[in-house]
Design an enzyme around this catalytic site. Sequence first.
Site, PDB file in Angstrom:
ATOM      1  N   TRP A  91       0.815  -1.212   0.000  1.00 42.87           N
ATOM      2  CA  TRP A  91       0.000   0.000   0.000  1.00 42.87           C
ATOM      3  C   TRP A  91       0.849   1.261   0.000  1.00 42.87           C
ATOM      4  O   TRP A  91       0.368   2.338  -0.278  1.00 42.87           O
ATOM      5  CB  TRP A  91      -0.971   0.007   1.180  1.00 42.87           C
ATOM      6  N   CYS A 135      18.281   1.974  21.132  1.00 44.90           N
ATOM      7  CA  CYS A 135      18.808   3.303  21.491  1.00 44.90           C
ATOM      8  C   CYS A 135      20.230   3.533  20.984  1.00 44.90           C
ATOM      9  O   CYS A 135      20.598   4.657  20.664  1.00 44.90           O
ATOM     10  CB  CYS A 135      18.753   3.486  23.010  1.00 44.90           C
ATOM     11  N   CYS A 161      11.979   2.297  17.819  1.00 43.70           N
ATOM     12  CA  CYS A 161      11.673   2.638  19.217  1.00 43.70           C
ATOM     13  C   CYS A 161      10.532   1.717  19.673  1.00 43.70           C
ATOM     14  O   CYS A 161       9.417   2.142  19.912  1.00 43.70           O
ATOM     15  CB  CYS A 161      11.279   4.111  19.326  1.00 43.70           C
ATOM     16  N   CYS A 172      20.205   5.028  17.518  1.00 44.99           N
ATOM     17  CA  CYS A 172      19.048   5.898  17.307  1.00 44.99           C
ATOM     18  C   CYS A 172      19.477   7.319  16.932  1.00 44.99           C
ATOM     19  O   CYS A 172      20.306   7.928  17.614  1.00 44.99           O
ATOM     20  CB  CYS A 172      18.209   5.951  18.584  1.00 44.99           C
ATOM     21  N   TYR A 193     -12.274  -8.322  15.719  1.00 43.51           N
ATOM     22  CA  TYR A 193     -12.879  -6.978  15.733  1.00 43.51           C
ATOM     23  C   TYR A 193     -13.834  -6.822  14.548  1.00 43.51           C
ATOM     24  O   TYR A 193     -13.634  -6.004  13.659  1.00 43.51           O
ATOM     25  CB  TYR A 193     -11.792  -5.894  15.672  1.00 43.51           C
ATOM     26  N   ASP A 214      -1.073   7.210  16.610  1.00 39.19           N
ATOM     27  CA  ASP A 214      -1.460   5.857  17.010  1.00 39.19           C
ATOM     28  C   ASP A 214      -0.546   5.429  18.158  1.00 39.19           C
ATOM     29  O   ASP A 214       0.222   6.246  18.684  1.00 39.19           O
ATOM     30  CB  ASP A 214      -1.394   4.886  15.820  1.00 39.19           C
ATOM     31  N   TYR A 235      -7.583   8.825  13.489  1.00 40.96           N
ATOM     32  CA  TYR A 235      -6.345   8.215  12.985  1.00 40.96           C
ATOM     33  C   TYR A 235      -6.451   7.894  11.485  1.00 40.96           C
ATOM     34  O   TYR A 235      -5.611   8.294  10.683  1.00 40.96           O
ATOM     35  CB  TYR A 235      -5.999   6.938  13.789  1.00 40.96           C
ATOM     36  N   GLU A 266      -5.214   0.614   6.167  1.00 43.15           N
ATOM     37  CA  GLU A 266      -5.267   1.192   7.513  1.00 43.15           C
ATOM     38  C   GLU A 266      -6.326   0.507   8.372  1.00 43.15           C
ATOM     39  O   GLU A 266      -6.112   0.248   9.545  1.00 43.15           O
ATOM     40  CB  GLU A 266      -5.533   2.701   7.449  1.00 43.15           C
TER      41      GLU A 266
HETATM   42  S1  SF4 Z   1      16.904   6.804  22.098  1.00 38.10           S
HETATM   43 FE1  SF4 Z   1      15.666   6.403  20.307  1.00 38.10          FE
HETATM   44  S2  SF4 Z   1      15.108   4.262  20.445  1.00 38.10           S
HETATM   45 FE2  SF4 Z   1      15.830   4.902  22.467  1.00 38.10          FE
HETATM   46  S3  SF4 Z   1      13.973   5.512  23.552  1.00 38.10           S
HETATM   47 FE3  SF4 Z   1      14.811   7.346  22.613  1.00 38.10          FE
HETATM   48  S4  SF4 Z   1      13.776   7.511  20.650  1.00 38.10           S
HETATM   49 FE4  SF4 Z   1      13.457   5.442  21.398  1.00 38.10          FE
END
Ligand code: SF4
Length: 359
Positions: free
Chosen positions: A23, A198, A191, A201, A81, A137, A119, A36
């Site tokens: 999509w 992290c 995340c 990130c 649902y 969301d 949404y 969606e």
């Molecule tokens: S550093 Fe990045 S992956 Fe880690 S909590 Fe924060 S936004 Fe999320």
Amino acid sequence: MNNKHFAKLLIDWYETNKRALPWRESSDPYRIWLSEVILQQTRVAQGLPYYEAFVSKYPKVEDLAAAPADEVMRTWQGLGYYSRARNLHACAQQVVDLYGGKFPETYEQLLQLKGIGSYTAAAIASFAFKEVVPVVDGNVYRVLARIFGIEADIADAKTKQIFESKAAELISQEHPDAFNQAIMEFGALHCTPHNPLCMTCPFQQACVAYRGGLQRALPVKSKKVKVRTRHFYYLIMKDEKERLLVKQRQAGDIWQGLYDFPLIESESPLDTEQLKAALKTTFGLDRVTTVEDVAGKTFKHILTHQRIYASFVSISLTQSDISKINQNPQIAHNEWVNEAKLEELPKPILIEKFLKIMI
Ligand code: SF4
């Protein structure tokens, strides 16, 4: 980090990491809407075959609008649902009746359609028509709560406004479609709820959760879902032509519009004598001699707010029992069906599992 920089980092991440999903190749509002609605509360891997089935069976919104309700439910079967499937069908009919088969192009107009909430309206308006309106969301809640240290309780309906305002500040004016796709994809892949990545990130330096070690604490969600336990005793009843008695489920409970069997429901397990007593009080069947557990097992079926334990018991019926059943107004919406007809009907997945074992 200013808003433009945030949007750029996010969209750059998206361009490198996004999944190729069918999509996403399309700016057709019908396909975007289908994807969606199917993907709400459903993982992509589970939703993909359904999306493909709907697109191939109903290539245009007119095809879906004209399809029989039972057939749409059958195509949806297994996704759960089921009110979403009913709304999907009703919405397709509205698009045809009110807009000549062309989806309206603004967030506000889309919101007026059956089953389209803020949404989905934001997703269609931004992906198909590039309207600058943010999607919010569960993924977006998580990403924004962590990066900006928003501690509002996401179980509280009023909190949505806080996240919508934050997302509205951040959204790219030039590429609202990419921004919205990106923030949801970032939440889904990077995340993530339990193991956010992290170390790799792009927001690490700015992220409040990372700096404070608060990844597990954010977003805050207080309300515990109350789970209801239900015991279903499905009655497998055959007439003289070996047809099975099925019933269509009505409004006010789960699985509206789908077909299952007449049943006795209880909050706790029942033994054979209790079942016979219930057959008498519920269906007026006072001379049932045989009550047999035909599957030889209890099926456990988990829904968001319910835990269902289902047994399937065959009961022997005399001709007078069958007449009683046919005349009992309490057992309205019942139908005697043969195997071929039963196969065609839309059914809860629980019933499919039972039939797979038995037929
Ligand atoms: S550093 Fe990045 S992956 Fe880690 S909590 Fe924060 S936004 Fe999320």
